[in-house]
Design a protein around this motif. Structure first.
Motif, PDB file in Angstrom:
ATOM      1  N   GLU A 187       0.830  -1.206   0.000  1.00 39.15           N
ATOM      2  CA  GLU A 187       0.000   0.000   0.000  1.00 39.15           C
ATOM      3  C   GLU A 187       0.867   1.259   0.000  1.00 39.15           C
ATOM      4  O   GLU A 187       0.632   2.194  -0.763  1.00 39.15           O
ATOM      5  CB  GLU A 187      -0.921  -0.008   1.217  1.00 39.15           C
ATOM      6  CG  GLU A 187      -1.813   1.237   1.300  1.00 39.15           C
ATOM      7  CD  GLU A 187      -2.663   1.270   2.556  1.00 39.15           C
ATOM      8  OE1 GLU A 187      -3.547   2.142   2.633  1.00 39.15           O
ATOM      9  OE2 GLU A 187      -2.426   0.442   3.456  1.00 39.15           O
ATOM     10  N   LYS A 188       1.890   1.273   0.864  1.00 37.74           N
ATOM     11  CA  LYS A 188       2.756   2.453   0.947  1.00 37.74           C
ATOM     12  C   LYS A 188       3.588   2.617  -0.316  1.00 37.74           C
ATOM     13  O   LYS A 188       3.851   3.741  -0.762  1.00 37.74           O
ATOM     14  CB  LYS A 188       3.646   2.350   2.186  1.00 37.74           C
ATOM     15  CG  LYS A 188       2.868   2.564   3.486  1.00 37.74           C
ATOM     16  CD  LYS A 188       3.751   2.455   4.697  1.00 37.74           C
ATOM     17  CE  LYS A 188       3.028   2.897   5.953  1.00 37.74           C
ATOM     18  NZ  LYS A 188       1.782   2.171   6.194  1.00 37.74           N
ATOM     19  N   SER A 189       4.006   1.494  -0.921  1.00 38.73           N
ATOM     20  CA  SER A 189       4.759   1.564  -2.166  1.00 38.73           C
ATOM     21  C   SER A 189       3.908   2.139  -3.287  1.00 38.73           C
ATOM     22  O   SER A 189       4.369   2.982  -4.072  1.00 38.73           O
ATOM     23  CB  SER A 189       5.260   0.166  -2.551  1.00 38.73           C
ATOM     24  OG  SER A 189       5.943   0.195  -3.783  1.00 38.73           O
ATOM     25  N   ASP A 190       2.643   1.710  -3.346  1.00 37.96           N
ATOM     26  CA  ASP A 190       1.734   2.233  -4.368  1.00 37.96           C
ATOM     27  C   ASP A 190       1.480   3.718  -4.175  1.00 37.96           C
ATOM     28  O   ASP A 190       1.426   4.494  -5.140  1.00 37.96           O
ATOM     29  CB  ASP A 190       0.406   1.466  -4.341  1.00 37.96           C
ATOM     30  CG  ASP A 190       0.549   0.028  -4.823  1.00 37.96           C
ATOM     31  OD1 ASP A 190       1.581  -0.290  -5.453  1.00 37.96           O
ATOM     32  OD2 ASP A 190      -0.367  -0.776  -4.555  1.00 37.96           O
ATOM     33  N   LEU A 191       1.325   4.133  -2.918  1.00 36.96           N
ATOM     34  CA  LEU A 191       1.097   5.555  -2.632  1.00 36.96           C
ATOM     35  C   LEU A 191       2.318   6.388  -3.033  1.00 36.96           C
ATOM     36  O   LEU A 191       2.190   7.483  -3.583  1.00 36.96           O
ATOM     37  CB  LEU A 191       0.802   5.754  -1.140  1.00 36.96           C
ATOM     38  CG  LEU A 191      -0.561   5.263  -0.656  1.00 36.96           C
ATOM     39  CD1 LEU A 191      -0.643   5.339   0.860  1.00 36.96           C
ATOM     40  CD2 LEU A 191      -1.678   6.099  -1.275  1.00 36.96           C
TER      41      LEU A 191
ATOM     42  N   ASP B 222       4.527   5.579  -5.391  1.00 33.78           N
ATOM     43  CA  ASP B 222       4.589   5.617  -6.851  1.00 33.78           C
ATOM     44  C   ASP B 222       3.602   6.634  -7.413  1.00 33.78           C
ATOM     45  O   ASP B 222       3.908   7.359  -8.376  1.00 33.78           O
ATOM     46  CB  ASP B 222       4.301   4.234  -7.432  1.00 33.78           C
ATOM     47  CG  ASP B 222       5.419   3.233  -7.147  1.00 33.78           C
ATOM     48  OD1 ASP B 222       6.528   3.673  -6.801  1.00 33.78           O
ATOM     49  OD2 ASP B 222       5.155   2.020  -7.260  1.00 33.78           O
ATOM     50  N   THR B 223       2.402   6.693  -6.811  1.00 34.10           N
ATOM     51  CA  THR B 223       1.393   7.648  -7.267  1.00 34.10           C
ATOM     52  C   THR B 223       1.865   9.078  -7.054  1.00 34.10           C
ATOM     53  O   THR B 223       1.722   9.946  -7.929  1.00 34.10           O
ATOM     54  CB  THR B 223       0.065   7.416  -6.519  1.00 34.10           C
ATOM     55  OG1 THR B 223      -0.394   6.087  -6.773  1.00 34.10           O
ATOM     56  CG2 THR B 223      -0.993   8.411  -6.972  1.00 34.10           C
ATOM     57  N   ALA B 224       2.439   9.314  -5.868  1.00 35.91           N
ATOM     58  CA  ALA B 224       2.930  10.657  -5.572  1.00 35.91           C
ATOM     59  C   ALA B 224       4.114  11.020  -6.459  1.00 35.91           C
ATOM     60  O   ALA B 224       4.212  12.145  -6.975  1.00 35.91           O
ATOM     61  CB  ALA B 224       3.328  10.747  -4.100  1.00 35.91           C
TER      62      ALA B 224
ATOM     63  N   ALA C  54       4.786   9.987  -9.412  1.00 36.78           N
ATOM     64  CA  ALA C  54       4.380  10.184 -10.799  1.00 36.78           C
ATOM     65  C   ALA C  54       3.967  11.634 -11.082  1.00 36.78           C
ATOM     66  O   ALA C  54       4.105  12.126 -12.199  1.00 36.78           O
ATOM     67  CB  ALA C  54       3.237   9.244 -11.149  1.00 36.78           C
ATOM     68  N   LYS C  55       3.490  12.314 -10.038  1.00 36.34           N
ATOM     69  CA  LYS C  55       3.073  13.708 -10.208  1.00 36.34           C
ATOM     70  C   LYS C  55       4.254  14.639 -10.443  1.00 36.34           C
ATOM     71  O   LYS C  55       4.096  15.743 -10.942  1.00 36.34           O
ATOM     72  CB  LYS C  55       2.291  14.163  -8.971  1.00 36.34           C
ATOM     73  CG  LYS C  55       0.997  13.413  -8.734  1.00 36.34           C
ATOM     74  CD  LYS C  55       0.319  13.913  -7.467  1.00 36.34           C
ATOM     75  CE  LYS C  55      -0.971  13.138  -7.205  1.00 36.34           C
ATOM     76  NZ  LYS C  55      -1.646  13.604  -5.958  1.00 36.34           N
TER      77      LYS C  55
ATOM     78  N   SER D 221       7.210  13.548 -11.988  1.00 37.44           N
ATOM     79  CA  SER D 221       8.136  12.974 -12.960  1.00 37.44           C
ATOM     80  C   SER D 221       8.553  14.055 -13.961  1.00 37.44           C
ATOM     81  O   SER D 221       7.735  14.893 -14.365  1.00 37.44           O
ATOM     82  CB  SER D 221       7.482  11.799 -13.701  1.00 37.44           C
ATOM     83  OG  SER D 221       6.315  12.242 -14.357  1.00 37.44           O
TER      84      SER D 221
END
Length: 295
Positions: free
Chosen positions: A277-281, A283-285, A287-288, A290
């Motif tokens: 869950e923390k890894s996905d969060l 990655d999402t953050a 990506a903003k 990049s």
């Protein structure tokens, strides 16, 4: 020779299970148990196998015995631990609907429901218990996971009025102490230290409890020594692996190999779900932000 006396047959095997002596539970001779204690003892043996990473063996053993609610609940727990979460949830919900007063269904079904985020359903099922200390302990765990230490403490205090000397009540009180903090860290440490000096010496549960208390008390080297020694003896114990990962993070050490081992041992473990869950969060953050390269 049995590691337990013949008196209080089911109590002995219960205490062995809850103090983490899983192999001793599996090896315990139950042929002389009274008929009413045969099934509860078998369930504890199967649960010990699950705790030791033998979920597939348990699923094979109970595959044709779903007509017995206790064994069906054991199957649901084995499915959950083996990563077959959809089947586990469906079976747990069916059992909760059809056998809500069965003590094994309450505890094992409640465990599966909570593991999959259905806390309200788990608590509703567990609330039907009639003096079941395992249900009390699980209710305490759920409240702690909900960050409701007040409700967890209330549950422990109520249980102490009718089961003050119970191993499970003492353990539940130590869980609350570790969450509340302060001088309770040392009190919790003493509970696990006493547990470790009995017949459960170096059992995973007592080692994990001691290590967690040591971590909270700022004694990382002592926690590391205890976990390392226990891991050598119980290399497939999921809770030992998980807590060693946590300790490594605090100590700034890599844990990739241990995460892979935990994935093999118990793919549905809560720590792995939390890491993902923390890894996905992240990655999402990330990506903003990049970098954008213009053509």
């Amino acid at each position: 020779m049995d590691p337990f006396s013949n008196e209080g047959e089911l109590l002995n095997i219960h205490n062995a299970f809850h103090s983490g002596q899983y192999q001793n539970v599996i090896d315990f001779e139950t042929a002389a148990f009274s008929p009413e204690n045969q099934l509860p003892a078998r369930v504890l043996k199967l649960r010990s196998q699950i705790a030791l990473g033998q979920s597939d063996e348990v699923l094979s053993a109970v595959s044709s015995e779903e007509d017995t609610p206790d064994l069906a609940a054991t199957k649901a727990l084995a499915q959950q631990t083996a990563g077959k979460t959809d089947a586990a949830l469906q079976l747990a919900q069916d059992l909760a609907e059809n056998y809500p007063d069965n003590a094994t269904v309450q505890v094992l079904g409640g465990t599966v429901l909570q593991a999959q985020g259905h806390s309200d359903e788990a608590l509703a099922l567990l609330s039907k218990h009639q003096g079941n200390l395992e249900a009390v302990a699980l209710i305490v765990q759920i409240h702690l996971q909900q960050n409701r230490s007040d409700l967890a403490l209330k549950e422990v205090q109520a249980a102490k009025r009718w089961a003050q000397d119970s191993l499970l009540v003492n353990l539940a009180e130590s869980w609350v102490g570790l969450r509340v903090g302060g001088e309770n860290y040392q009190s919790a440490f003493y509970v696990y230290e006493e547990l470790a000096t009995g017949p459960s010496t170096a059992a995973p549960l007592s080692v994990v409890g001691q290590a967690v208390a040591e971590i909270h008390l700022g004694r990382l080297p002592e926690a590391e020594a205890a976990l390392t020694a226990a891991m050598e003896k119980y290399p497939s114990d999921a809770e030992l692996i998980a807590n060693t990962i946590v300790l490594n993070v605090l100590a700034g050490k890599p844990s990739d190999d241990l995460e892979s081992l935990l994935q093999q041992t118990q793919p549905s473990h809560a720590l792995l779900a939390d890491i993902k869950e923390k890894s996905d969060l992240f990655d999402t953050a990330a990506a903003k932000y990049s970098p954008k390269v213009s053509s």
